[in-house]
Write an enzyme that holds these catalytic residues in place. Sequence first.
Site, mmCIF file in Angstrom:
data_model
loop_
_atom_site.group_PDB
_atom_site.id
_atom_site.type_symbol
_atom_site.label_atom_id
_atom_site.label_comp_id
_atom_site.label_asym_id
_atom_site.label_seq_id
_atom_site.Cartn_x
_atom_site.Cartn_y
_atom_site.Cartn_z
ATOM 1 C CG PHE A 171 13.607 4.328 28.445
ATOM 2 C CD1 PHE A 171 13.921 3.518 29.524
ATOM 3 C CD2 PHE A 171 12.491 5.159 28.547
ATOM 4 C CE1 PHE A 171 13.139 3.521 30.677
ATOM 5 C CE2 PHE A 171 11.704 5.175 29.694
ATOM 6 C CZ PHE A 171 12.024 4.350 30.759
ATOM 7 C CG ASP A 274 -6.297 23.662 34.448
ATOM 8 O OD1 ASP A 274 -7.092 22.871 33.910
ATOM 9 O OD2 ASP A 274 -6.107 23.717 35.671
ATOM 10 C CD GLN A 293 4.475 8.568 24.187
ATOM 11 O OE1 GLN A 293 4.842 8.894 25.308
ATOM 12 N NE2 GLN A 293 5.288 8.480 23.159
ATOM 13 C CG HIS A 295 3.524 4.132 28.577
ATOM 14 N ND1 HIS A 295 3.821 2.794 28.706
ATOM 15 C CD2 HIS A 295 4.625 4.811 28.959
ATOM 16 C CE1 HIS A 295 5.060 2.678 29.153
ATOM 17 N NE2 HIS A 295 5.575 3.888 29.316
ATOM 18 C CG LEU A 305 3.747 4.304 33.449
ATOM 19 C CD1 LEU A 305 3.278 4.206 32.013
ATOM 20 C CD2 LEU A 305 4.704 5.461 33.598
ATOM 21 C CB THR A 307 8.536 2.446 34.196
ATOM 22 O OG1 THR A 307 9.581 2.987 33.383
ATOM 23 C CG2 THR A 307 9.137 1.346 35.055
ATOM 24 C CD GLU A 308 9.831 3.053 26.699
ATOM 25 O OE1 GLU A 308 8.767 3.719 26.641
ATOM 26 O OE2 GLU A 308 10.826 3.324 26.035
ATOM 27 N NE ARG A 339 7.196 5.549 26.268
ATOM 28 C CZ ARG A 339 7.349 6.392 27.267
ATOM 29 N NH1 ARG A 339 6.698 7.540 27.283
ATOM 30 N NH2 ARG A 339 8.156 6.102 28.256
ATOM 31 C CD GLU A 440 2.367 15.743 29.306
ATOM 32 O OE1 GLU A 440 2.973 15.382 30.334
ATOM 33 O OE2 GLU A 440 1.388 15.123 28.837
ATOM 34 N NE ARG A 451 6.960 12.000 26.491
ATOM 35 C CZ ARG A 451 7.319 11.147 27.462
ATOM 36 N NH1 ARG A 451 8.586 10.853 27.671
ATOM 37 N NH2 ARG A 451 6.408 10.565 28.216
ATOM 38 C CB SER A 456 8.620 14.040 28.908
ATOM 39 O OG SER A 456 7.921 15.067 29.568
ATOM 40 C CG LEU A 457 11.245 12.970 33.642
ATOM 41 C CD1 LEU A 457 11.874 12.014 34.647
ATOM 42 C CD2 LEU A 457 10.281 13.912 34.365
#
Length: 662
Positions: A171, A274, A293, A295, A305, A307-308, A339, A440, A451, A456-457
């Site tokens: 990645f 929220d 960010q 993407h 999206l 994906t990368e 990114r 997040e 990032r 993030s996951l």
Amino acid sequence: MLRIAILRGGVAKKLTIKNPLFNGVMNNRVCSARHYNSKNTTRVDLADIRKNYVIVEHSFDAIVVGAGGAGLRAAIGLAAKGFKTAIICKQYPTRAHTVAAQGGINAALGNMEEDHWEWHFYDTVKGSDWLGDQDAIHFMCREAPKAVYELENFGLPFSRTPEGTIYQRAFGGATLNCGKGGPAHRCCSAKDATGHAMLHCLYGQSLAYKNLQFFSEHFAFELLFQDCKCVGVLAWNLESGNLCRFRAANTVIATGGCGRMYFSTTDGHCCTGDGTAMVARKGLPLQDMEFVQFHPTGMYGTGCLITEGVRAEGGFFTNAKGERFMERYAPKLKDLATRDVVARAMSMEVITGNGCGPKKDHIHLHLHHLPKEIIKARLPGIQNTALIFANIDVTKEPIPVLPTVHYNMGGIPTNYKGQVLTMIDEGKDKIVPGLYACGECACASVHGANRLGANSLLDIIVFGKACAECIASCNTPGRPIPPLDENTGMRGLVYLHNLRNSAGKTNPAELRLKLQSTMTKHAAVLRDGKLLKEGIELVKGILQEFNNVKVTDKSMVWNSDLMEIIELHNLIINALLTVSSMEHRKESRGAHAREDFKTRIDEYDYSKDIKEQTKKPLDEHWRKHILIWGEMDGKTSFKYRPIIDHVLDNSTNSIPPSPRTY
Ligand SMILES: Cc1cc2nc3c(=O)[nH]c(=O)nc-3n(C[C@H](O)[C@H](O)[C@H](O)COP(=O)(O)OP(=O)(O)OC[C@H]3O[C@@H](n4cnc5c(N)ncnc54)[C@H](O)[C@@H]3O)c2cc1C
């Protein structure tokens, strides 16, 4: 305009309210009520308002708001330690945005080649453009392999190598041997639907705990504070129309990002910030909101999206001339640079007239040269998405793409244990008792100014668990907690009541579109002071227009009109704090690219020998976190947190700043 001015202990039957939309109770002095210059002070009859609502009381050891990856992992950790836990979410748990994550989760497992968590640590610090807190990054990268094996044991169906180990792809920004080797294959994936697999697997695990209770389709809109401590949350049961006062000694916010403040975003409709807005409405600060960010590969037109992982499997970009332009911007990592670097390069190509298509406004992403079996095995979702949303057969033609809003690096400031921070004395962190944040919506800060894909996951799993462990380390399950004052949370009730009965004229859908267009134009990939200043004024205007919003449906049961209007208000608050922070930071770093301040401004000029230099004081450079407080008239104020450069222990060394090239 209404305002709650006085609301101390006892039962206040009458409340004086200036503005129902901003009900701060904590300011940066933590305890005292915020006071606004009020011209339009009105008294409201609380008893009269209360008559219209059924308020159900709940009591738990701990509450988690949000059932994405972060919330579920926090809740599982709490339940496993014996805490009676409520998990509140506005949707069904399996619909959180985590479900949409495609590419994967980083961990230095070394299944494809030699790899070490220290190399992952280096890449993340560099990826953050030295704005990340190194203690938190140390913690996350060290914990990463454990987190992935835990998910594997939970039943996450990772893609496999021929040897049967977890398959890992390369990645953006992931390198071997601290940038000295080539790209690192560190991202563990389940085809191109890793988030889907993760969310369902965590949800399945969570059902094993009898002491974990789900409150799905409950919309949280007000944090409860008593004696300067967070004591729970006020939520609206969308199905029954009742309000619920959830009381607990510890509350974890895990409500996800706020990408929906932009027109084109990869974020789901639920990503309305929220949690960050709830915290801001309490007069607490948010951190580093300027780092949004983009993407590189949102699908042109829809923003879906891509994906990368496409580039990880060998996909590449071209401009209208057919050039592989990334070679000019990142000679080493090319299409797999970070990114921020790729998104900026794509924007530059479009601005300089090299964009593709009749309007010269997008870039081509090629994967038709890849073997069909690879596409089928590793990118089946992308193949489908391109066909459904752009009528493109990826085995034959390129996908038109554009940088699209994707992720919020900023959010609720926390330490690496997940405890929420505020600041009273300049430069000194103060923990907000009883309040935690992860995922997040939080800013730990592991991503700093940018990032890395697949971090993030990882962040949501590691810090979800960290919140649970921190709560467990200083609380015992079943410990009695004091009852709530009768008035605790009633500012939230007045807020909801006034909105619901708003007789305004402004169409909320039109106002949302106006906000999204404003952010898209004024807070884009490339930014400049004049546009940002105009953006602030426009968002302030939108905030004022919101006071005149039209609410058509006055009911309480399944009133999606009213819920979306509160979400709109939350988006406006997030947008105001974002565009104001973008204007405030006068440098370029990571995802924050200013045309009028093109360089990164550190305490030293790291392109030269620092021995000869004098260190700049904090107020003369920008390697610092920005804390921002907002008020209802749109006024903002700022303080700074120094970056944490030290690591947790001597298992690794901190990485000193240097110029960032790929
Ligand atoms: C399309 C897409 C692909 C991505 N791919 C990757 C990837 O491959 N790898 C990677 O590392 N990252 C990826 N990311 C980023 C990553 O998926 C997210 O940052 C992460 O999943 C966020 O998890 P979360 O638990 O913090 O929030 P979410 O998953 O957004 O969950 C938020 C939860 O809070 C609840 N909630 C929100 N507001 C309220 C409220 N008012 N009251 C009650 N409940 C509320 C929601 O119902 C939901 O349950 C991707 C993001 C997107 C958008």
